[in-house]
Enzyme design. Structure first.
Site, PDB file in Angstrom:
ATOM      1  N   HIS A 170       0.834  -1.205   0.000  1.00  0.00           N
ATOM      2  CA  HIS A 170       0.000   0.000   0.000  1.00  0.00           C
ATOM      3  C   HIS A 170       0.874   1.262   0.000  1.00  0.00           C
ATOM      4  O   HIS A 170       0.664   2.180  -0.789  1.00  0.00           O
ATOM      5  CB  HIS A 170      -0.933   0.013   1.217  1.00  0.00           C
ATOM      6  CG  HIS A 170      -2.087  -0.937   1.085  1.00  0.00           C
ATOM      7  ND1 HIS A 170      -1.957  -2.296   1.242  1.00  0.00           N
ATOM      8  CD2 HIS A 170      -3.392  -0.718   0.799  1.00  0.00           C
ATOM      9  CE1 HIS A 170      -3.134  -2.864   1.064  1.00  0.00           C
ATOM     10  NE2 HIS A 170      -4.029  -1.939   0.793  1.00  0.00           N
ATOM     11  N   LYS A 212      -9.214  -9.813   7.363  1.00  0.00           N
ATOM     12  CA  LYS A 212      -9.933 -10.178   8.589  1.00  0.00           C
ATOM     13  C   LYS A 212     -10.068  -8.956   9.492  1.00  0.00           C
ATOM     14  O   LYS A 212      -9.243  -8.041   9.431  1.00  0.00           O
ATOM     15  CB  LYS A 212      -9.199 -11.303   9.328  1.00  0.00           C
ATOM     16  CG  LYS A 212      -7.907 -10.866   9.992  1.00  0.00           C
ATOM     17  CD  LYS A 212      -7.385 -11.925  10.929  1.00  0.00           C
ATOM     18  CE  LYS A 212      -6.000 -11.598  11.444  1.00  0.00           C
ATOM     19  NZ  LYS A 212      -6.010 -10.781  12.668  1.00  0.00           N
TER      20      LYS A 212
END
Lengths: 294, 199
Positions: free
Chosen positions: B37, B106
């Site tokens: 990212h 998650k």
């Protein structure tokens, strides 16, 4: 003590801890699955139980995050001829396990983030020594993944905040953690001591088996009260709602300064990963499996 | 509802999904977490494209354990999801700039990501955390790897998935997030719990 025996034992402990869960944890997860009352809870717990079977069957890591490595060495330290040889042996076993199990190389420099690729660096693996007069040396491997370890909290409460302040802090921490530490979790709580002692005993409490209550009545009552309270929150497996949020709560305490009230929370993920072996002077090795307590 | 989808995903593919649906995936999945990212977005500022095309892609928040087999090919040993919230501050821009259609992770993501998913048409798929040996069964082959210099967990692994799941839709492209629903209900329950504890 024969360093070859230690290396083989530590290697096996690293593999056991990474590729399986202790029997007490599996039992608690199975109970939770049977009691599941909604589809999402059932689906997550089913995946967890299937995963345990695959990982144990194939000797494959349960989780890709095989953690950073914390060791507890309890027993007669005099059985070791040399502490530096012992620590070198642990590092050798860890380097081998990283390649052969394999474990994910997780240890990096905190600023440059450089990864040496072998899980070894300044301060890691971390070895805690607990000297006793026992005729053996007990080694526990405690791999700690970041998902749960990142959900660690500590505060210096004021004495006037007391037990209410402690309960409030623990609830806040669990709510803040949500699904991040891979619930159903195991919560370790350290009360008192100093800032470092509080976190240390919180972490150490995670070594206790599921269902194990503190020997002192008041502390045991606090554990149960917090366990019930947390499970009433409805965070649920993976933070997707329902129950359980936590398999167990363990509390440890230490006396503290009259002017302070330290509190620490250390979270463990559903895997409850750890493995212990007892080595005697003769070289005899016994692997210890924690049992679910009632 | 249960869906079996093939990557790359179209906007239509993801718009039909709602919180609680179950998805199984076939096709290419890219892993990417913190470093991917950071570097993809930094590179973009300097006009550099990332080494893979994320348009229509499935981005898996995962730092896997990979091993080279005897033939010298990478294979997946264990590959469960990592905690997605670490990417909270970067994900909205990542979705906007790279047109990712699904994120697997998650623990859920925060409101700006929910909003970006609603605006640009993307979903968040939850995979059971820690279930990495099970997940590896649906990740058949490793097609390649980029940015391995960031280390095994932080690289972009290009993986071919087959019947990969079950994945639960945790955030849909209609502004709904199970995590914020649960969060609100937890806040309500916490009031009762605190009262019981006398705090």
């Amino acid at each position: 003590m024969d360093m070859k025996v230690i290396e083989e034992t530590v290697f096996r402990l690293l593999a056991d801890a990474s590729t399986g869960v202790p029997p007490d944890v599996k039992e608690a997860l199975t109970e939770a699955y049977k009691a599941a009352d909604n589809d999402m809870v059932k689906m997550n717990l089913k995946a967890i139980l299937q995963n345990i079977d695959i990982a144990m069957g194939e000797r494959r890591p349960l989780c890709q995050d095989t953690g950073v490595h914390i060791f507890f060495v309890r027993g007669n330290i005099k059985l070791l001829d040399s502490i530096s040889d012992f620590e070198e042996t642990i590092k050798n076993a860890l380097e081998r396990a990283t390649k052969e199990v394999p474990l994910r190389p997780n240890a990096v420099h905190p600023i440059t983030r450089k990864n040496p690729g072998n899980n070894i660096g300044v301060g890691l693996p971390h070895i805690n020594y607990i000297p006793t007069d026992d005729p053996w040396l007990e080694i526990t491997v405690f791999p700690k993944g970041a998902g749960s370890e990142n959900m660690s909290f500590m505060a210096m409460l004021t004495p006037s905040q007391g037990l209410k302040g402690i309960k409030n802090f623990v609830l806040d921490c669990v709510i803040k953690s949500g699904g991040k530490p891979c619930p159903p979790t195991i919560i370790g709580i350290g009360i008192g001591g100093t800032s470092d002692i509080a976190m240390h005993i919180a972490k150490e409490s995670l070594l206790r088996p599921i269902g194990d209550r503190h020997p002192e009545k008041d502390m045991a009552k606090l554990e149960e009260e917090l366990l019930n309270a947390i499970n009433e929150l409805g965070i649920g497996p993976m933070g997707m709602g329902g129950s359980p949020t936590t398999l167990d709560v363990h509390v440890e305490y230490a006396y503290c300064h009259t002017a302070s009230l330290p509190i620490a929370v250390n979270t463990q993920c559903w895997t409850g990963r750890k493995a212990t072996a007892r080595i005697r002077e003769s070289g005899e090795v016994e692997y210890i499996k924690p049992e679910r307590r009632r | 509802m249960e869906y079996r989808l093939k990557t790359p995903l179209s906007e239509e593919d993801v718009r039909k999904l709602h919180v609680g649906d179950v998805v199984y995936l076939d096709g290419i999945v890219y892993t990417g977490r913190d470093e991917v990212h950071i570097h993809a977005l930094e590179g973009l500022k300097e006009g550099k494209k990332p080494p893979v095309d994320f348009a229509g892609s499935v981005l898996f928040h995962c730092g896997p354990i990979m091993r080279k087999n005897e033939e010298g090919n990478w294979e997946v040993v264990a590959a469960g999801p990592t905690t997605s919230s670490r990417m909270n501050s970067l994900e909205p821009e990542f979705i906007e700039k790279f047109h990712v259609r699904a994120i697997i992770g998650k623990g859920g993501m925060s409101q700006p990501t929910v909003e970006a998913m609603r605006k640009h048409g993307a979903v968040y798929l939850s995979l059971t955390g820690g279930a990495a040996a099970l997940a590896a069964r649906g990740l058949k082959t490793v097609k390649g790897v980029e940015w391995l210099e960031f280390g095994m967990p932080e690289a972009i692994w290009i993986i071919v998935a087959e019947n990969f799941g079950p994945l639960l839709v945790g955030i849909d492209s209609h502004g709904r997030s199970i995590y914020s629903d649960v969060g609100k209900s937890v806040e309500e329950k916490a009031k009762i719990v605190r009262k019981k504890l006398g705090i």
